[in-house]
Scaffold this motif. Structure first.
Motif, mmCIF file in Angstrom:
data_model
loop_
_atom_site.group_PDB
_atom_site.id
_atom_site.type_symbol
_atom_site.label_atom_id
_atom_site.label_comp_id
_atom_site.label_asym_id
_atom_site.label_seq_id
_atom_site.Cartn_x
_atom_site.Cartn_y
_atom_site.Cartn_z
ATOM 1 N N SER A 2 0.842 -1.196 0.000
ATOM 2 C CA SER A 2 0.000 0.000 0.000
ATOM 3 C C SER A 2 0.877 1.246 0.000
ATOM 4 C CB SER A 2 -0.891 0.002 1.240
ATOM 5 O OG SER A 2 -0.098 0.213 2.376
ATOM 6 N N VAL A 3 0.222 2.373 -0.188
ATOM 7 C CA VAL A 3 0.964 3.636 -0.271
ATOM 8 C C VAL A 3 1.565 3.998 1.078
ATOM 9 C CG1 VAL A 3 0.746 6.060 -0.876
ATOM 10 C CG2 VAL A 3 -0.534 4.381 -2.128
ATOM 11 N N GLU A 4 0.826 3.683 2.150
ATOM 12 C CA GLU A 4 1.327 4.019 3.499
ATOM 13 C C GLU A 4 2.640 3.306 3.795
ATOM 14 O OE1 GLU A 4 0.328 6.065 5.970
ATOM 15 O OE2 GLU A 4 -0.970 6.944 4.433
ATOM 16 N N ALA A 6 4.770 2.233 1.620
ATOM 17 C CA ALA A 6 5.820 2.799 0.770
ATOM 18 C C ALA A 6 6.350 4.098 1.359
ATOM 19 C CB ALA A 6 5.264 3.043 -0.629
ATOM 20 N N TYR A 7 5.439 4.934 1.880
ATOM 21 C CA TYR A 7 5.875 6.193 2.514
ATOM 22 C C TYR A 7 6.747 5.913 3.733
ATOM 23 C CZ TYR A 7 3.104 9.619 -0.084
ATOM 24 O OH TYR A 7 2.627 10.443 -1.027
ATOM 25 N N GLU B 3 -2.576 8.685 -5.950
ATOM 26 C CA GLU B 3 -1.746 8.577 -4.752
ATOM 27 C C GLU B 3 -0.344 8.106 -5.099
ATOM 28 O OE1 GLU B 3 -3.695 6.067 -2.037
ATOM 29 O OE2 GLU B 3 -4.981 7.644 -1.229
ATOM 30 N N TRP B 4 -0.280 7.184 -6.058
ATOM 31 C CA TRP B 4 1.058 6.690 -6.437
ATOM 32 C C TRP B 4 1.847 7.746 -7.175
ATOM 33 C CZ3 TRP B 4 3.612 2.916 -4.469
ATOM 34 C CH2 TRP B 4 2.916 1.883 -3.834
ATOM 35 N N ARG B 6 1.636 10.931 -6.577
ATOM 36 C CA ARG B 6 2.119 11.813 -5.519
ATOM 37 C C ARG B 6 3.292 11.174 -4.781
ATOM 38 N NH1 ARG B 6 -1.895 14.620 -1.206
ATOM 39 N NH2 ARG B 6 -1.470 12.876 0.175
ATOM 40 N N PHE B 7 3.203 9.869 -4.562
ATOM 41 C CA PHE B 7 4.305 9.176 -3.879
ATOM 42 C C PHE B 7 5.597 9.282 -4.676
ATOM 43 C CE2 PHE B 7 6.829 5.276 -3.630
ATOM 44 C CZ PHE B 7 7.252 5.379 -2.337
ATOM 45 N N TRP B 8 5.520 9.125 -5.993
ATOM 46 C CA TRP B 8 6.767 9.167 -6.774
ATOM 47 C C TRP B 8 7.338 10.566 -6.823
ATOM 48 C CZ3 TRP B 8 9.682 5.322 -7.139
ATOM 49 C CH2 TRP B 8 9.162 4.037 -7.211
#
Lengths: 136, 108
Positions: A2-4, A6-7, B3-4, B6-8
Protein backbone atom coordinates in the motif's frame (compact mmCIF):
# COMPACT_ATOMS: atom_id res chain seq x y z
CA UNK A 1 2.13 -2.88 -1.12
CA UNK A 2 0.00 0.00 0.00
CA UNK A 3 0.96 3.64 -0.27
CA UNK A 4 1.33 4.02 3.50
CA UNK A 5 3.94 1.26 3.66
CA UNK A 6 5.82 2.80 0.77
CA UNK A 7 5.88 6.19 2.51
CA UNK A 8 7.09 4.60 5.73
CA UNK A 9 9.91 2.79 3.91
CA UNK A 10 10.93 5.94 2.00
CA UNK A 11 11.10 8.24 5.01
CA UNK A 12 12.79 5.65 7.21
CA UNK A 13 15.49 5.17 4.58
CA UNK A 14 15.99 8.93 4.36
CA UNK A 15 16.26 9.13 8.16
CA UNK A 16 18.90 6.38 8.26
CA UNK A 17 20.96 8.06 5.53
CA UNK A 18 20.75 11.41 7.33
CA UNK A 19 21.92 9.74 10.55
CA UNK A 20 24.95 8.26 8.81
CA UNK A 21 25.78 11.66 7.31
CA UNK A 22 25.52 13.20 10.78
CA UNK A 23 28.14 10.74 12.06
CA UNK A 24 30.48 11.56 9.18
CA UNK A 25 30.15 15.31 9.81
CA UNK A 26 30.87 14.66 13.49
CA UNK A 27 34.14 12.95 12.49
CA UNK A 28 35.00 15.99 10.37
CA UNK A 29 34.32 18.29 13.30
CA UNK A 30 36.69 16.24 15.45
CA UNK A 31 39.58 16.32 12.98
CA UNK A 32 38.92 19.87 11.74
CA UNK A 33 42.13 21.77 12.46
CA UNK A 34 40.71 25.15 13.44
CA UNK A 35 37.84 26.33 15.59
CA UNK A 36 35.93 27.71 12.61
CA UNK A 37 35.90 24.24 11.04
CA UNK A 38 34.26 22.90 14.13
CA UNK A 39 31.65 25.64 14.33
CA UNK A 40 30.84 25.08 10.65
CA UNK A 41 30.39 21.35 11.20
CA UNK A 42 28.17 21.96 14.21
CA UNK A 43 26.06 24.25 12.04
CA UNK A 44 25.77 21.49 9.43
CA UNK A 45 24.75 18.95 12.05
CA UNK A 46 22.08 21.41 13.15
CA UNK A 47 20.67 21.59 9.63
CA UNK A 48 20.65 17.79 9.36
CA UNK A 49 18.80 17.53 12.67
CA UNK A 50 16.21 20.06 11.51
CA UNK A 51 15.54 17.95 8.42
CA UNK A 52 15.30 14.80 10.50
CA UNK A 53 12.83 16.37 12.91
CA UNK A 54 10.70 17.56 9.99
CA UNK A 55 10.64 14.03 8.56
CA UNK A 56 9.82 12.59 11.99
CA UNK A 57 6.87 14.93 12.33
CA UNK A 58 5.41 13.33 9.22
CA UNK A 59 6.25 9.78 10.29
CA UNK A 60 4.74 10.11 13.76
CA UNK A 61 1.81 12.32 12.61
CA UNK A 62 2.69 14.90 15.26
CA UNK A 63 2.38 18.44 14.00
CA UNK A 64 4.05 20.09 16.93
CA UNK A 65 7.44 18.59 16.05
CA UNK A 66 7.76 21.24 13.34
CA UNK A 67 7.64 23.88 16.09
CA UNK A 68 10.52 22.05 17.73
CA UNK A 69 12.42 22.17 14.44
CA UNK A 70 11.85 25.94 14.27
CA UNK A 71 13.13 26.42 17.81
CA UNK A 72 16.11 24.22 17.00
CA UNK A 73 16.90 26.43 14.00
CA UNK A 74 16.78 29.54 16.18
CA UNK A 75 19.04 28.04 18.85
CA UNK A 76 21.52 26.79 16.25
CA UNK A 77 21.71 30.27 14.72
CA UNK A 78 22.20 31.80 18.16
CA UNK A 79 25.02 29.35 18.91
CA UNK A 80 26.98 30.40 15.86
CA UNK A 81 26.48 34.10 16.59
CA UNK A 82 27.56 33.82 20.23
CA UNK A 83 30.64 31.72 19.43
CA UNK A 84 31.61 34.11 16.63
CA UNK A 85 31.35 37.15 18.86
CA UNK A 86 33.40 35.42 21.58
CA UNK A 87 36.23 34.55 19.20
CA UNK A 88 36.20 37.93 17.47
CA UNK A 89 36.64 39.61 20.84
CA UNK A 90 39.43 37.20 21.80
CA UNK A 91 41.64 37.57 18.75
CA UNK A 92 41.51 41.26 17.89
CA UNK A 93 42.66 41.86 14.35
CA UNK A 94 45.31 40.24 12.17
CA UNK A 95 47.86 42.99 12.89
CA UNK A 96 48.31 42.03 16.54
CA UNK A 97 48.25 38.27 16.00
CA UNK A 98 51.47 36.43 16.86
CA UNK A 99 53.23 33.91 14.65
CA UNK A 100 51.55 30.84 16.11
CA UNK A 101 48.06 29.98 15.07
CA UNK A 102 46.07 31.03 18.11
CA UNK A 103 42.84 29.18 17.54
CA UNK A 104 44.42 26.06 16.16
CA UNK A 105 44.13 23.01 18.35
CA UNK A 106 44.56 19.40 17.53
CA UNK A 107 46.52 16.25 18.25
CA UNK A 108 49.54 17.57 16.35
CA UNK A 109 49.88 20.57 18.65
CA UNK A 110 51.53 20.84 22.03
CA UNK A 111 49.51 19.94 25.08
CA UNK A 112 49.56 23.44 26.54
CA UNK A 113 47.98 25.03 23.50
CA UNK A 114 44.24 24.83 23.31
CA UNK A 115 41.53 27.07 22.01
CA UNK A 116 40.37 28.11 25.49
CA UNK A 117 42.04 30.99 27.27
CA UNK A 118 43.71 33.44 24.92
CA UNK A 119 46.21 34.87 27.41
CA UNK A 120 47.56 31.40 28.12
CA UNK A 121 48.10 30.96 24.41
CA UNK A 122 50.04 34.19 24.16
CA UNK A 123 52.44 32.92 26.82
CA UNK A 124 53.38 29.81 24.85
CA UNK A 125 57.04 29.22 24.15
CA UNK A 126 58.21 31.11 21.03
CA UNK A 127 60.68 28.37 20.17
CA UNK A 128 57.80 25.93 19.85
CA UNK A 129 56.06 28.29 17.50
CA UNK A 130 59.12 28.51 15.29
CA UNK A 131 59.47 24.75 15.26
CA UNK A 132 55.84 24.38 14.40
CA UNK A 133 56.19 26.80 11.52
CA UNK A 134 59.16 24.83 10.21
CA UNK A 135 57.07 21.66 10.40
CA UNK A 136 54.33 23.16 8.38
CA UNK B 1 -3.46 5.89 -8.99
CA UNK B 2 -3.10 9.58 -8.16
CA UNK B 3 -1.75 8.58 -4.75
CA UNK B 4 1.06 6.69 -6.44
CA UNK B 5 1.88 9.68 -8.64
CA UNK B 6 2.12 11.81 -5.52
CA UNK B 7 4.30 9.18 -3.88
CA UNK B 8 6.77 9.17 -6.77
CA UNK B 9 6.97 12.96 -6.80
CA UNK B 10 7.71 12.88 -3.07
CA UNK B 11 10.30 10.12 -3.57
CA UNK B 12 12.15 12.00 -6.30
CA UNK B 13 12.23 15.24 -4.31
CA UNK B 14 13.41 13.45 -1.17
CA UNK B 15 16.16 11.67 -3.10
CA UNK B 16 17.35 15.00 -4.56
CA UNK B 17 17.48 16.45 -1.05
CA UNK B 18 19.42 13.53 0.39
CA UNK B 19 21.84 13.65 -2.57
CA UNK B 20 22.39 17.36 -1.88
CA UNK B 21 23.32 16.51 1.70
CA UNK B 22 25.67 13.73 0.53
CA UNK B 23 27.39 16.18 -1.84
CA UNK B 24 27.76 18.60 1.06
CA UNK B 25 29.44 15.99 3.25
CA UNK B 26 31.78 14.92 0.45
CA UNK B 27 32.70 18.55 -0.17
CA UNK B 28 33.46 19.07 3.51
CA UNK B 29 36.12 16.38 3.21
CA UNK B 30 37.43 17.29 -0.23
CA UNK B 31 38.07 20.98 0.37
CA UNK B 32 41.14 21.96 2.29
CA UNK B 33 40.31 25.21 4.00
CA UNK B 34 37.47 26.69 6.00
CA UNK B 35 36.50 29.37 3.53
CA UNK B 36 36.23 26.67 0.84
CA UNK B 37 34.28 24.37 3.12
CA UNK B 38 31.70 27.09 3.66
CA UNK B 39 30.96 26.85 -0.05
CA UNK B 40 30.20 23.15 0.35
CA UNK B 41 28.11 23.61 3.46
CA UNK B 42 25.91 26.15 1.71
CA UNK B 43 24.56 23.41 -0.57
CA UNK B 44 22.84 21.53 2.22
CA UNK B 45 21.65 24.64 4.00
CA UNK B 46 19.74 25.86 0.96
CA UNK B 47 18.99 23.13 -1.57
CA UNK B 48 18.97 20.08 0.70
CA UNK B 49 16.57 21.63 3.19
CA UNK B 50 14.42 23.05 0.38
CA UNK B 51 13.95 19.71 -1.40
CA UNK B 52 13.36 17.60 1.70
CA UNK B 53 10.88 20.07 3.12
CA UNK B 54 9.17 20.46 -0.24
CA UNK B 55 8.68 16.69 -0.40
CA UNK B 56 7.18 16.78 3.09
CA UNK B 57 4.83 19.57 2.07
CA UNK B 58 3.60 17.57 -0.92
CA UNK B 59 3.26 14.42 1.19
CA UNK B 60 1.25 16.05 3.95
CA UNK B 61 -1.12 18.03 1.76
CA UNK B 62 -2.41 21.49 2.50
CA UNK B 63 -2.93 22.21 6.18
CA UNK B 64 -1.43 24.28 8.98
CA UNK B 65 1.76 22.24 9.07
CA UNK B 66 2.51 23.26 5.50
CA UNK B 67 2.55 26.90 6.58
CA UNK B 68 4.88 26.12 9.48
CA UNK B 69 7.24 24.21 7.18
CA UNK B 70 7.25 27.19 4.82
CA UNK B 71 8.18 29.38 7.79
CA UNK B 72 11.05 26.97 8.50
CA UNK B 73 12.41 27.39 4.95
CA UNK B 74 12.19 31.18 5.15
CA UNK B 75 13.91 31.27 8.53
CA UNK B 76 16.73 28.96 7.46
CA UNK B 77 17.32 30.89 4.25
CA UNK B 78 17.61 34.10 6.24
CA UNK B 79 19.86 32.83 9.01
CA UNK B 80 22.22 30.48 7.16
CA UNK B 81 23.99 33.21 5.10
CA UNK B 82 24.22 35.37 8.20
CA UNK B 83 25.94 32.69 10.24
CA UNK B 84 28.28 31.86 7.34
CA UNK B 85 29.18 35.53 7.08
CA UNK B 86 29.94 35.70 10.80
CA UNK B 87 32.09 32.56 10.58
CA UNK B 88 34.13 33.96 7.71
CA UNK B 89 34.57 37.15 9.71
CA UNK B 90 35.98 35.11 12.61
CA UNK B 91 38.32 33.37 10.20
CA UNK B 92 39.56 36.64 8.69
CA UNK B 93 40.13 38.24 12.09
CA UNK B 94 41.80 35.40 13.93
CA UNK B 95 43.91 33.46 11.41
CA UNK B 96 47.47 34.80 11.34
CA UNK B 97 48.43 32.62 8.36
CA UNK B 98 45.64 33.94 6.18
CA UNK B 99 47.98 34.98 3.37
CA UNK B 100 48.78 31.36 2.62
CA UNK B 101 45.21 30.71 1.58
CA UNK B 102 43.77 34.06 0.55
CA UNK B 103 45.24 36.72 -1.69
CA UNK B 104 44.15 40.08 -0.41
CA UNK B 105 44.31 43.31 -2.31
CA UNK B 106 46.16 46.16 -0.62
CA UNK B 107 44.03 49.09 0.36
CA UNK B 108 44.76 52.10 -1.90
Amino acid sequence: MSVETAYQFLFLTALIILGILMGIVLIRSIIGPRVTDRILCINMIGTLVICSVAILSWLLHEGYLIDIALIYAMISFLTVLVLASVYIRKGSGPARAPEGDVLRSGPEMDAGVSCAGGDRLMAADPADRIKEDADE
Amino acid sequence: MSEWIRFWVVAVLLCIGVICYAVEVVGIFRFGYVLNRMHASGIGDTMGLLFIVLSLMIASGLNLNTLKILLLIIFMWLTSPTSTHFLSMVEMRTNPHLDRYVSRRKAP
